[in-house]
Design a protein around this motif. Structure first.
Motif, PDB file in Angstrom:
ATOM      1  N   TYR A 116      54.465  67.591   1.793  1.00  0.00           N
ATOM      2  CA  TYR A 116      53.624  66.931   0.809  1.00  0.00           C
ATOM      3  C   TYR A 116      52.161  67.124   1.172  1.00  0.00           C
ATOM      4  O   TYR A 116      51.821  67.498   2.299  1.00  0.00           O
ATOM      5  CB  TYR A 116      53.950  65.434   0.734  1.00  0.00           C
ATOM      6  N   LEU A 173      49.540  61.997  -1.343  1.00  0.00           N
ATOM      7  CA  LEU A 173      50.584  60.998  -1.131  1.00  0.00           C
ATOM      8  C   LEU A 173      50.195  60.026  -0.023  1.00  0.00           C
ATOM      9  O   LEU A 173      50.173  58.804  -0.229  1.00  0.00           O
ATOM     10  CB  LEU A 173      51.905  61.698  -0.785  1.00  0.00           C
ATOM     11  N   SER A 174      49.868  60.548   1.138  1.00  0.00           N
ATOM     12  CA  SER A 174      49.624  59.688   2.295  1.00  0.00           C
ATOM     13  C   SER A 174      48.282  58.970   2.241  1.00  0.00           C
ATOM     14  O   SER A 174      48.069  57.997   2.976  1.00  0.00           O
ATOM     15  CB  SER A 174      49.710  60.509   3.586  1.00  0.00           C
ATOM     16  N   TYR A 229      49.216  54.443   1.750  1.00  0.00           N
ATOM     17  CA  TYR A 229      50.659  54.582   1.507  1.00  0.00           C
ATOM     18  C   TYR A 229      51.295  55.279   2.707  1.00  0.00           C
ATOM     19  O   TYR A 229      50.794  56.302   3.181  1.00  0.00           O
ATOM     20  CB  TYR A 229      50.869  55.412   0.238  1.00  0.00           C
ATOM     21  N   PRO A 253      54.524  57.167   3.626  1.00  0.00           N
ATOM     22  CA  PRO A 253      55.787  57.707   3.103  1.00  0.00           C
ATOM     23  C   PRO A 253      56.948  57.553   4.079  1.00  0.00           C
ATOM     24  O   PRO A 253      58.090  57.358   3.651  1.00  0.00           O
ATOM     25  CB  PRO A 253      55.462  59.183   2.834  1.00  0.00           C
ATOM     26  N   ARG A 291      58.157  53.971   3.679  1.00  0.00           N
ATOM     27  CA  ARG A 291      58.712  53.708   2.353  1.00  0.00           C
ATOM     28  C   ARG A 291      60.056  54.401   2.154  1.00  0.00           C
ATOM     29  O   ARG A 291      60.916  53.898   1.426  1.00  0.00           O
ATOM     30  CB  ARG A 291      57.737  54.169   1.279  1.00  0.00           C
ATOM     31  N   LEU A 301      59.773  59.037  -5.319  1.00  0.00           N
ATOM     32  CA  LEU A 301      58.547  59.006  -4.523  1.00  0.00           C
ATOM     33  C   LEU A 301      57.314  59.001  -5.422  1.00  0.00           C
ATOM     34  O   LEU A 301      56.363  58.230  -5.204  1.00  0.00           O
ATOM     35  CB  LEU A 301      58.524  60.221  -3.598  1.00  0.00           C
ATOM     36  N   VAL A 327      54.662  55.809  -5.528  1.00  0.00           N
ATOM     37  CA  VAL A 327      53.271  55.883  -5.090  1.00  0.00           C
ATOM     38  C   VAL A 327      52.326  55.516  -6.231  1.00  0.00           C
ATOM     39  O   VAL A 327      51.273  54.905  -6.002  1.00  0.00           O
ATOM     40  CB  VAL A 327      52.943  57.282  -4.528  1.00  0.00           C
TER      41      VAL A 327
END
Length: 425
Positions: A359, A363-364, A374, A376, A379, A395, A399
């Motif tokens: 990714y 995302l992070s 966030y 991952p 989660r 996912l 997010v």
């Protein structure tokens, strides 16, 4: 094909856990998997808390039908006409619901087709004329002025509708061009390559956007399936051009180079050549964070070269999640002038039933209302997914919910699953 207890767990993996839940016999994966397909497979592929913040991710359920608010807005024009008729019928002759009549076609203009707008305008004019005739005030100056005002608003509504339809057509054309560009630059990989199940997804931070500086690519080769996920510094067409350069160089190098380290060096040289061809300070300072992975055929392992990118995650069949961090820090691609040293691939176990997730930092680095990033790994921990597409769908929705729909950066997601029962290439 489904989740079974991993076979041949590598020493790099976590200790054996309880057997995974069985999944349906038929497996379908890929970024194009629709909500209807997911509904047939069952809405849930995992379990976890519904709390925001650090903790297991929430598994989305299929949505049904358009939002209630959209349906209510579309019935507003006839509702305005109905309320106006009732008002005029129940009030004295010189009371008027003119503002309601005027609003109805104007509200319909951006919502309805041209025919629907014309019918709404005609209904308004007919209703006003009949009610004025019934009250006996049709020929009074005030009533004629009201009728002319409402008719003028109706004509304007039709003109507004025509303009809106033309704008929508131009936007639809632009959207099709953007989609075609995205398919050309970031083609969706097949659902199965070299015996592995594949799914990819691109999520733009800006609603309606399609393409940016994040990238992914999958290439089968004689030495295994090779993967790339990266993030080009910058925005706009310059970033898109760099994405095209990186992906083109990767596809060629993945076929020709004997090692993953050599593939990384080819990408470095390609970006250096691109920088020499460009003008401007921003272009010369450009770089690309990237992670490259290699999945040898018939081997339960993965080799990773990380160039300044978030580490991939390994999701095991028992719900365990483990990052694959780089053993040595390395500069992003395109920064070779600051230092040159050989790339070194890190090797880890990739057992049957596990999924590798790559990714970008969209995302992070997503944040909630409190500014918390966030996570991952946290989660995803404890969740199990029978299909890579299910993982990416859950996912991406999680997010967006976590960040309140206000993501600050695009994100590219690539998931590869080694099936529990492989039948070869």
């Amino acid at each position: 094909m489904g989740d079974e207890e991993p076979e041949g767990r590598s020493p790099d993996g976590p200790p054996p856990g309880p057997p995974a839940r069985p999944a349906p016999a038929r497996a379908r994966s890929g970024a194009s998997t629709g909500r209807a397909d997911r509904a047939r497979r069952g809405p849930h592929r995992g379990h976890g808390s519904h709390d925001e913040g650090p903790g297991p991710l929430r598994i989305p359920s299929p949505r049904r039908g358009p939002p209630v608010g959209n349906r209510l807005v579309r019935v507003l024009p006839p509702l305005l006409i109905l309320v106006a008729i009732v008002y005029d019928s129940l009030t004295p002759r010189y009371f008027t619901a003119g503002p309601l009549y005027t609003a109805a076609p104007l509200v319909a203009a951006p919502l309805y087709s041209r025919r629907g707008t014309v019918l709404t305008a005609a209904a308004v004019i007919a209703s006003v004329s009949l009610l004025q005739l019934a009250k006996g005030v049709l020929h009074s100056v005030d009533s004629l002025t009201e009728l002319i005002t409402i008719a003028t608003a109706a004509v304007l509504a039709v003109l507004v509708n025509t303009s809106v339809r033309r704008t929508d057509e131009r936007l639809a054309s632009t959207r099709e061009i953007a989609e075609a560009a995205q398919r050309a630059v970031l083609p969706r990989p097949p659902e199965r390559i070299g015996g592995f199940e594949i799914a990819a997804r691109y999520e733009a931070a800006q609603a309606g956007a399609f393409i940016g500086g994040d990238l992914y690519a999958v290439q089968d080769s004689a030495r295994g399936v090779r993967l790339l996920v990266g993030d080009v510094r910058g925005k706009g067409m310059g970033a898109v051009a760099a994405v095209a350069v990186v992906i083109g160089a990767f596809r060629e190098a993945a076929e020709q180079e004997a090692t993953l380290e050599a593939v990384a060096q080819r990408l470095e040289r390609a970006l250096a050549r691109e920088g020499d061809r460009r003008d401007g300070l921003d272009d010369y300072e450009g770089f690309t964070t990237a992670v490259l992975a290699e999945l040898p055929h018939g081997d339960g392992s993965v080799r990773v070269v990380n160039r300044g990118h978030p580490p991939p995650l390994m999701l095991y069949a028992d719900g365990t999640v483990r990052p694959l961090p780089a053993g040595e820090a390395a500069l992003p691609l395109g920064m070779g002038e600051l230092g040159v040293w050989p790339d070194r691939a890190e090797e880890a176990g990739f057992p049957a039933g596990a999924t590798l997730l790559l990714y970008t930092d969209g995302l992070s680095e997503a944040r909630d209302a409190r500014g918390v990033f966030y996570d991952p790994e946290a989660r995803l921990r404890g969740n199990r997914f029978a299909y890579p597409a299910d993982l990416l769908d859950a996912l991406a929705e999680d997010v967006r919910r976590y960040s309140g729909g206000g993501m600050a950066d695009d994100m590219a997601l690539l998931a590869v699953r080694r099936p529990a029962n492989r039948h070869g290439r």
